[in-house]
Design a protein around this motif. Structure first.
Motif, PDB file in Angstrom:
ATOM      1  N   TYR A 168      18.774 -44.455  40.268  1.00  0.00           N
ATOM      2  CA  TYR A 168      17.358 -44.812  40.367  1.00  0.00           C
ATOM      3  C   TYR A 168      16.943 -45.585  39.114  1.00  0.00           C
ATOM      4  O   TYR A 168      17.440 -45.314  38.022  1.00  0.00           O
ATOM      5  N   GLU A 169      16.020 -46.512  39.292  1.00  0.00           N
ATOM      6  CA  GLU A 169      15.565 -47.302  38.148  1.00  0.00           C
ATOM      7  C   GLU A 169      14.473 -46.564  37.384  1.00  0.00           C
ATOM      8  O   GLU A 169      13.534 -46.023  37.962  1.00  0.00           O
ATOM      9  N   GLY A 170      14.624 -46.544  36.068  1.00  0.00           N
ATOM     10  CA  GLY A 170      13.612 -45.960  35.199  1.00  0.00           C
ATOM     11  C   GLY A 170      13.244 -46.933  34.099  1.00  0.00           C
ATOM     12  O   GLY A 170      13.901 -47.959  33.910  1.00  0.00           O
ATOM     13  N   THR A 171      12.179 -46.612  33.367  1.00  0.00           N
ATOM     14  CA  THR A 171      11.707 -47.470  32.283  1.00  0.00           C
ATOM     15  C   THR A 171      11.623 -46.663  30.996  1.00  0.00           C
ATOM     16  O   THR A 171      11.125 -45.534  30.993  1.00  0.00           O
ATOM     17  N   VAL A 172      12.130 -47.225  29.906  1.00  0.00           N
ATOM     18  CA  VAL A 172      12.012 -46.577  28.604  1.00  0.00           C
ATOM     19  C   VAL A 172      10.555 -46.677  28.158  1.00  0.00           C
ATOM     20  O   VAL A 172      10.042 -47.764  27.909  1.00  0.00           O
ATOM     21  N   VAL A 173       9.868 -45.530  28.113  1.00  0.00           N
ATOM     22  CA  VAL A 173       8.445 -45.531  27.786  1.00  0.00           C
ATOM     23  C   VAL A 173       8.159 -45.114  26.353  1.00  0.00           C
ATOM     24  O   VAL A 173       7.046 -45.286  25.862  1.00  0.00           O
ATOM     25  N   SER A 174       9.150 -44.566  25.678  1.00  0.00           N
ATOM     26  CA  SER A 174       8.908 -44.169  24.297  1.00  0.00           C
ATOM     27  C   SER A 174      10.212 -44.153  23.519  1.00  0.00           C
ATOM     28  O   SER A 174      11.242 -43.707  24.009  1.00  0.00           O
ATOM     29  N   MET A 175      10.132 -44.671  22.303  1.00  0.00           N
ATOM     30  CA  MET A 175      11.242 -44.620  21.359  1.00  0.00           C
ATOM     31  C   MET A 175      10.769 -43.868  20.115  1.00  0.00           C
ATOM     32  O   MET A 175       9.580 -43.881  19.800  1.00  0.00           O
ATOM     33  N   PRO A 176      11.664 -43.195  19.405  1.00  0.00           N
ATOM     34  CA  PRO A 176      11.247 -42.492  18.185  1.00  0.00           C
ATOM     35  C   PRO A 176      10.495 -43.407  17.233  1.00  0.00           C
ATOM     36  O   PRO A 176      10.883 -44.550  17.014  1.00  0.00           O
ATOM     37  N   LYS A 177       9.385 -42.906  16.734  1.00  0.00           N
ATOM     38  CA  LYS A 177       8.537 -43.592  15.764  1.00  0.00           C
ATOM     39  C   LYS A 177       7.833 -44.827  16.329  1.00  0.00           C
ATOM     40  O   LYS A 177       7.166 -45.548  15.594  1.00  0.00           O
ATOM     41  N   SER A 178       7.964 -45.065  17.646  1.00  0.00           N
ATOM     42  CA  SER A 178       7.311 -46.245  18.206  1.00  0.00           C
ATOM     43  C   SER A 178       5.818 -46.010  18.416  1.00  0.00           C
ATOM     44  O   SER A 178       5.020 -46.936  18.356  1.00  0.00           O
ATOM     45  N   GLY A 179       5.453 -44.745  18.679  1.00  0.00           N
ATOM     46  CA  GLY A 179       4.058 -44.438  18.961  1.00  0.00           C
ATOM     47  C   GLY A 179       3.573 -45.097  20.229  1.00  0.00           C
ATOM     48  O   GLY A 179       2.369 -45.201  20.467  1.00  0.00           O
ATOM     49  N   ALA A 180       4.513 -45.537  21.072  1.00  0.00           N
ATOM     50  CA  ALA A 180       4.133 -46.305  22.260  1.00  0.00           C
ATOM     51  C   ALA A 180       3.662 -45.429  23.391  1.00  0.00           C
ATOM     52  O   ALA A 180       2.887 -45.861  24.230  1.00  0.00           O
ATOM     53  N   TYR A 181       4.125 -44.189  23.443  1.00  0.00           N
ATOM     54  CA  TYR A 181       3.760 -43.339  24.574  1.00  0.00           C
ATOM     55  C   TYR A 181       3.062 -42.091  24.085  1.00  0.00           C
ATOM     56  O   TYR A 181       3.672 -41.233  23.454  1.00  0.00           O
ATOM     57  N   ASP A 182       1.799 -42.003  24.375  1.00  0.00           N
ATOM     58  CA  ASP A 182       1.009 -40.836  24.005  1.00  0.00           C
ATOM     59  C   ASP A 182       0.823 -40.007  25.270  1.00  0.00           C
ATOM     60  O   ASP A 182       0.128 -40.434  26.186  1.00  0.00           O
ATOM     61  N   HIS A 183       1.468 -38.872  25.328  1.00  0.00           N
ATOM     62  CA  HIS A 183       1.388 -38.031  26.519  1.00  0.00           C
ATOM     63  C   HIS A 183       0.430 -36.877  26.243  1.00  0.00           C
ATOM     64  O   HIS A 183       0.833 -35.827  25.774  1.00  0.00           O
ATOM     65  N   PRO A 184      -0.860 -37.061  26.495  1.00  0.00           N
ATOM     66  CA  PRO A 184      -1.818 -36.002  26.182  1.00  0.00           C
ATOM     67  C   PRO A 184      -1.656 -34.823  27.131  1.00  0.00           C
ATOM     68  O   PRO A 184      -1.563 -34.996  28.339  1.00  0.00           O
ATOM     69  N   LEU A 185      -1.603 -33.646  26.576  1.00  0.00           N
ATOM     70  CA  LEU A 185      -1.536 -32.459  27.404  1.00  0.00           C
ATOM     71  C   LEU A 185      -2.927 -32.142  27.936  1.00  0.00           C
ATOM     72  O   LEU A 185      -3.935 -32.508  27.346  1.00  0.00           O
ATOM     73  N   ARG A 186      -2.951 -31.462  29.062  1.00  0.00           N
ATOM     74  CA  ARG A 186      -4.225 -31.271  29.762  1.00  0.00           C
ATOM     75  C   ARG A 186      -5.190 -30.360  29.006  1.00  0.00           C
ATOM     76  O   ARG A 186      -6.390 -30.489  29.117  1.00  0.00           O
ATOM     77  N   TYR A 187      -4.644 -29.414  28.252  1.00  0.00           N
ATOM     78  CA  TYR A 187      -5.497 -28.441  27.580  1.00  0.00           C
ATOM     79  C   TYR A 187      -5.136 -28.373  26.106  1.00  0.00           C
ATOM     80  O   TYR A 187      -3.970 -28.286  25.758  1.00  0.00           O
ATOM     81  N   THR A 188      -6.141 -28.413  25.254  1.00  0.00           N
ATOM     82  CA  THR A 188      -5.914 -28.363  23.820  1.00  0.00           C
ATOM     83  C   THR A 188      -6.874 -27.377  23.191  1.00  0.00           C
ATOM     84  O   THR A 188      -7.799 -26.882  23.832  1.00  0.00           O
ATOM     85  N   ALA A 189      -6.661 -27.123  21.902  1.00  0.00           N
ATOM     86  CA  ALA A 189      -7.525 -26.179  21.192  1.00  0.00           C
ATOM     87  C   ALA A 189      -8.944 -26.707  21.034  1.00  0.00           C
ATOM     88  O   ALA A 189      -9.830 -25.996  20.603  1.00  0.00           O
ATOM     89  N   ASP A 190      -9.162 -27.971  21.366  1.00  0.00           N
ATOM     90  CA  ASP A 190     -10.504 -28.535  21.271  1.00  0.00           C
ATOM     91  C   ASP A 190     -11.381 -28.124  22.439  1.00  0.00           C
ATOM     92  O   ASP A 190     -12.583 -28.359  22.442  1.00  0.00           O
ATOM     93  N   SER A 191     -10.772 -27.527  23.485  1.00  0.00           N
ATOM     94  CA  SER A 191     -11.548 -27.151  24.670  1.00  0.00           C
ATOM     95  C   SER A 191     -12.523 -26.035  24.317  1.00  0.00           C
ATOM     96  O   SER A 191     -12.144 -25.044  23.733  1.00  0.00           O
ATOM     97  N   VAL A 192     -13.749 -26.232  24.690  1.00  0.00           N
ATOM     98  CA  VAL A 192     -14.753 -25.195  24.414  1.00  0.00           C
ATOM     99  C   VAL A 192     -15.580 -24.910  25.653  1.00  0.00           C
ATOM    100  O   VAL A 192     -16.679 -24.391  25.568  1.00  0.00           O
TER     101      VAL A 192
END
Length: 383
Positions: free
Chosen positions: A217-241
């Motif tokens: 299957y074809e895939g795409t490289v979305v992040s490399m170390p130190k590239s900062g190219a892919y920010d995968h935000p998690l759904r829940y963080t300690a900022d939730s109030v």
């Protein structure tokens, strides 16, 4: 005299000069014909080809990033339903802590709130309204705290990791329950050590092939170390109030006008700790962009992958094929037709004669050598 002239004419052939520097060097050298009688000669023609060379790398496949669910309170575990790769709909109960000590407080505050509501309906005064809203805010706060005894699925998710838990065991606040991720968040990831792996064939945005049980299957490289190219935000963080279930929002002042301090509450109590991302001892957060090469699939590709290889994620491994060299429209010869010593040369074959001819060569890919100068397409070479 005739034999001398014939030998001289056959012995020396001077190449013409070229404007190209490499061609200029090649053309200044002398071609020497080699006469052979009744000798079988293998020949091949220089041709234009697209060349490609690839490398295969072992990789992991799975839910590389996950939200870690933990308990918010201390108590005995009375419900625990999690198991690996189990699917939950948003709001379904994954685990629950004994909350019997909260029941008396909840019932008492419910009585106070109902009495304040009846008084407000009877009198209809501003003071009665404020008192009712105050009691209602207290009830919301009690409901919120009671809700922290239950760990809910924060969204439609799949369990990616789960510890061994036994109903009845006592857990501390912050104990690891499980890790979850959206079912479509499947990644392929390859560990990368910047201090060890100085070079890598992977490039950000490159297309790669991912092979699982014989299917690719074809895939795409979305992040490399130190590239900062892919920010995968998690759904829940300690900022939730905000409590998703009660809608109780923490702020300096409630709608009733009573402050948080007046209600006897501490701000720390309002973090939704059963749905925050953390890093407990048992809860892996798996791949991240600081030390992994991450590969993602397009939605339609992922759908096909999960249908055709349903156990791929459970197996947890894959083979990634990445192109390391690629040339389009290159003039090439099979590598065994090119001799490289101090210089490179081939044996140009013409009218039964092998003529040693200097060439300029480039890379060797897949058994072919790129010819930069000295030959043209269709030239026949003996080897």
């Amino acid at each position: 005299m005739k034999n001398f002239v014939k030998a001289l004419a056959a012995g020396i052939l001077v190449l013409s000069l070229s404007a190209c520097s490499m061609q200029d060097k090649v053309d200044k050298e002398i071609q020497l014909p080699i006469y052979e009688n009744n000798v079988k000669v293998n020949t091949v023609k220089a041709e234009i080809r697209d060349l490609e060379e690839s490398e295969k790398v072992a990789a992991a496949i799975g839910y590389a990033t996950a939200d870690t669910l933990t308990t918010s309170v201390k108590g005995n575990l009375i419900t625990f339903n999690a198991s690996p790769y189990q699917f939950y709909k948003e709001g379904e109960v994954i685990a629950a802590i004994d909350s019997s000590d909260m029941e008396y407080e909840y019932k008492r505050q419910s009585i106070y709130t109902e009495a304040a509501r009846e008084e407000y309906q009877r009198l209809g005064t501003e003071a009665a309204r404020l008192e009712y809203e105050y009691q209602k805010a207290l009830l919301d706060e009690v409901e919120y705290r009671r809700d922290q005894y239950v760990v809910y699925a924060p969204y439609d998710c799949i369990v990616t990791d789960v510890p061994t838990r036994t109903v009845g065991e006592e857990l501390e606040a912050g104990s690891y329950i499980c890790s979850v991720a959206p079912e479509e968040d499947v990644f392929v990831y390859i560990g990368y050590n910047p201090s060890r792996d100085q070079t890598t064939p992977f490039k950000l945005g490159a297309k790669v092939g991912v092979t699982l049980t014989g299917q690719t299957y074809e895939g795409t490289v979305v992040s490399m170390p130190k590239s900062g190219a892919y920010d995968h935000p998690l759904r829940y963080t300690a900022d939730s109030v905000v409590s998703e279930r009660t809608g109780f929002v923490i702020s300096d002042n409630t709608q009733s006008g009573h402050s948080v301090k007046e209600l006897g509450l501490a701000s720390d109590n309002y973090h939704i700790q059963n749905t925050i991302f953390g890093n407990p001892q048992g809860g892996p957060t798996a791949a991240d962009s600081s030390n992994n090469i991450m590969i993602r699939f397009e939605p339609d590709v992922l759908k096909s992958l999960l249908e055709e290889t349903p156990n791929a994620v459970k197996a947890g491994w894959a083979t990634v094929t990445v192109v390391t060299k690629k040339y389009s429209g290159a003039l090439v010869l099979p590598t065994n037709a090119v001799t490289i010593k101090d210089t490179a040369y081939v044996y140009l074959y013409h009218e039964g004669q092998r003529i040693q001819t200097p060439v300029a060569v480039g890379d060797t890919v897949g058994g072919y050598t790129v010819i930069l100068a000295g030959l043209r397409e269709g030239d026949e070479v003996a080897y």
